[in-house]
Design an enzyme around this catalytic site. Sequence first.
Site, PDB file in Angstrom:
ATOM      1  N   GLY A  54       0.570   2.871  14.744  1.00 25.42           N
ATOM      2  CA  GLY A  54      -0.232   3.621  13.776  1.00 25.42           C
ATOM      3  C   GLY A  54      -1.540   4.141  14.347  1.00 25.42           C
ATOM      4  O   GLY A  54      -2.022   5.204  13.953  1.00 25.42           O
TER       5      GLY A  54
ATOM      6  N   ASP B 131      -4.949  -1.032   8.272  1.00 28.20           N
ATOM      7  CA  ASP B 131      -4.772  -2.400   7.767  1.00 28.20           C
ATOM      8  C   ASP B 131      -3.889  -3.220   8.716  1.00 28.20           C
ATOM      9  O   ASP B 131      -2.795  -3.644   8.365  1.00 28.20           O
ATOM     10  CB  ASP B 131      -4.118  -2.296   6.370  1.00 28.20           C
ATOM     11  CG  ASP B 131      -3.891  -3.649   5.729  1.00 28.20           C
ATOM     12  OD1 ASP B 131      -4.608  -4.594   6.065  1.00 28.20           O
ATOM     13  OD2 ASP B 131      -2.977  -3.739   4.871  1.00 28.20           O
TER      14      ASP B 131
ATOM     15  N   SER C 146       0.801  -1.231   0.000  1.00 30.45           N
ATOM     16  CA  SER C 146       0.000   0.000   0.000  1.00 30.45           C
ATOM     17  C   SER C 146       0.838   1.288   0.000  1.00 30.45           C
ATOM     18  O   SER C 146       0.461   2.249  -0.680  1.00 30.45           O
ATOM     19  CB  SER C 146      -0.983  -0.015   1.172  1.00 30.45           C
ATOM     20  OG  SER C 146      -0.331  -0.320   2.388  1.00 30.45           O
TER      21      SER C 146
HETATM   22  N1  SAM Z   1      -0.831  -2.109   4.506  1.00 26.61           N
HETATM   23  C1  SAM Z   1       0.151  -3.059   3.954  1.00 26.61           C
HETATM   24  C2  SAM Z   1      -0.148  -3.300   2.500  1.00 26.61           C
HETATM   25  O1  SAM Z   1      -1.320  -3.300   2.103  1.00 26.61           O
HETATM   26  O2  SAM Z   1       0.803  -3.462   1.731  1.00 26.61           O
HETATM   27  C3  SAM Z   1       0.166  -4.355   4.716  1.00 26.61           C
HETATM   28  C4  SAM Z   1       0.231  -4.218   6.199  1.00 26.61           C
HETATM   29  S1  SAM Z   1       0.249  -5.709   7.114  1.00 26.61           S
HETATM   30  C5  SAM Z   1      -1.332  -6.375   6.868  1.00 26.61           C
HETATM   31  C6  SAM Z   1       0.168  -5.112   8.761  1.00 26.61           C
HETATM   32  C7  SAM Z   1       1.463  -4.484   9.261  1.00 26.61           C
HETATM   33  O3  SAM Z   1       1.211  -3.779  10.465  1.00 26.61           O
HETATM   34  C8  SAM Z   1       2.562  -5.484   9.575  1.00 26.61           C
HETATM   35  O4  SAM Z   1       3.704  -5.174   8.830  1.00 26.61           O
HETATM   36  C9  SAM Z   1       2.828  -5.295  11.091  1.00 26.61           C
HETATM   37  O5  SAM Z   1       4.189  -5.419  11.432  1.00 26.61           O
HETATM   38  C10 SAM Z   1       2.360  -3.882  11.310  1.00 26.61           C
HETATM   39  N2  SAM Z   1       1.905  -3.520  12.667  1.00 26.61           N
HETATM   40  C11 SAM Z   1       1.367  -4.333  13.607  1.00 26.61           C
HETATM   41  N3  SAM Z   1       0.948  -3.600  14.659  1.00 26.61           N
HETATM   42  C12 SAM Z   1       1.185  -2.283  14.349  1.00 26.61           C
HETATM   43  C13 SAM Z   1       0.929  -1.047  14.990  1.00 26.61           C
HETATM   44  N4  SAM Z   1       0.328  -1.000  16.194  1.00 26.61           N
HETATM   45  N5  SAM Z   1       1.305   0.096  14.378  1.00 26.61           N
HETATM   46  C14 SAM Z   1       1.909   0.063  13.162  1.00 26.61           C
HETATM   47  N6  SAM Z   1       2.171  -1.082  12.493  1.00 26.61           N
HETATM   48  C15 SAM Z   1       1.815  -2.247  13.074  1.00 26.61           C
END
Ligand code: SAM
Length: 306
Positions: free
Chosen positions: A160, A180, A111
């Site tokens: 996030g 996400d 994304s």
């Molecule tokens: N949005 C990306 C895409 O569509 O290419 C994919 C994201 S993936 C589903 C979720 C990500 O969130 C992972 O890389 C994980 O390490 C990260 N993550 C988990 N908890 C988080 C948080 N509280 N804040 C930010 N990132 C986090």
Amino acid sequence: MFSYRHAFHAGNHADVLKHTMVIAMLRHLTQKDAALVAVDTHAGAGLYRLDGDYAGTSGEAADGVVKLLAALSPAKPAKPAIKEIAPVIQDYLDMVAGFNAPGQLKVYPGSPFIIQRLLREEARDKLKLFELHPTDIKALAGNIAQLKAGRQVAVAREDGFEGLKAFLPPPSRRAFVLIDPSYEIKSDYAKVSTCIQDSLKRFATGTYAVWYPIIPRPEAHDLPRRLKTLANQAGKPWLHATLNIGQAEERNVPGEPGRGQGLTASGMFVVNPPHTLKSALQLALPQLLEVLGRGRGQGQTLESGG
Ligand code: SAM
């Protein structure tokens, strides 16, 4: 925590749904002159190699972007039933192709890279990325540095859900937010609801897109219901799209372990969707299902309100 790595799942059917919708929304939102602030609260690594170790382990892209590209390839379309590819699907395929050499599919854009490619320098659009995984944040920062996008893109190793708050409301009063999470921990579901509730208080007219997995877990089942309630309470329009590719037939080869079914369905819930999104998806979702559907349980839904 942090056992989730998006690289294992890059380009799967859930990414196809999510990224097709992200592109469709940004195409619309970047038509107005005023600057847009985009926030990706859970950014991942940004770029993924489909021929690399991670994606190869489960080969989830095979039932997603790889299948879609093969079925709809203009050279030898495998789905003659689809006479005209829905414009938003074509836009998605073109976007993925734009990160690859002609005729190849080695890189899958996450994304952050999809969003960045759609932002406008002249309008001073901005992108804020949050990622917590120690390895993925390094990969993301390195990938983004290579873009040389300067101050257009900012990367933060922060939560996030929390980091988003500082950007709402944006000075330009225009925002697109992708939420996400990996939903590795159960509390992510409640955090998403709280985040939407808080964000609508801070900035009621932003476009908020939430991805979630459709799995037999009460929290996952409740999430779209809760989001609908929040949007309705705030008096804001919403759209909810789901794609279920169904169960694959067991392909048991003697001596080989069975291929896991993995995630079969996911949804995107959008608060304040662009008005063009629904009709675009009415055309696109049946085509995604036609190509990606694997059998028992497959289906798609599209509903809206507000
Ligand atoms: N949005 C990306 C895409 O569509 O290419 C994919 C994201 S993936 C589903 C979720 C990500 O969130 C992972 O890389 C994980 O390490 C990260 N993550 C988990 N908890 C988080 C948080 N509280 N804040 C930010 N990132 C986090």
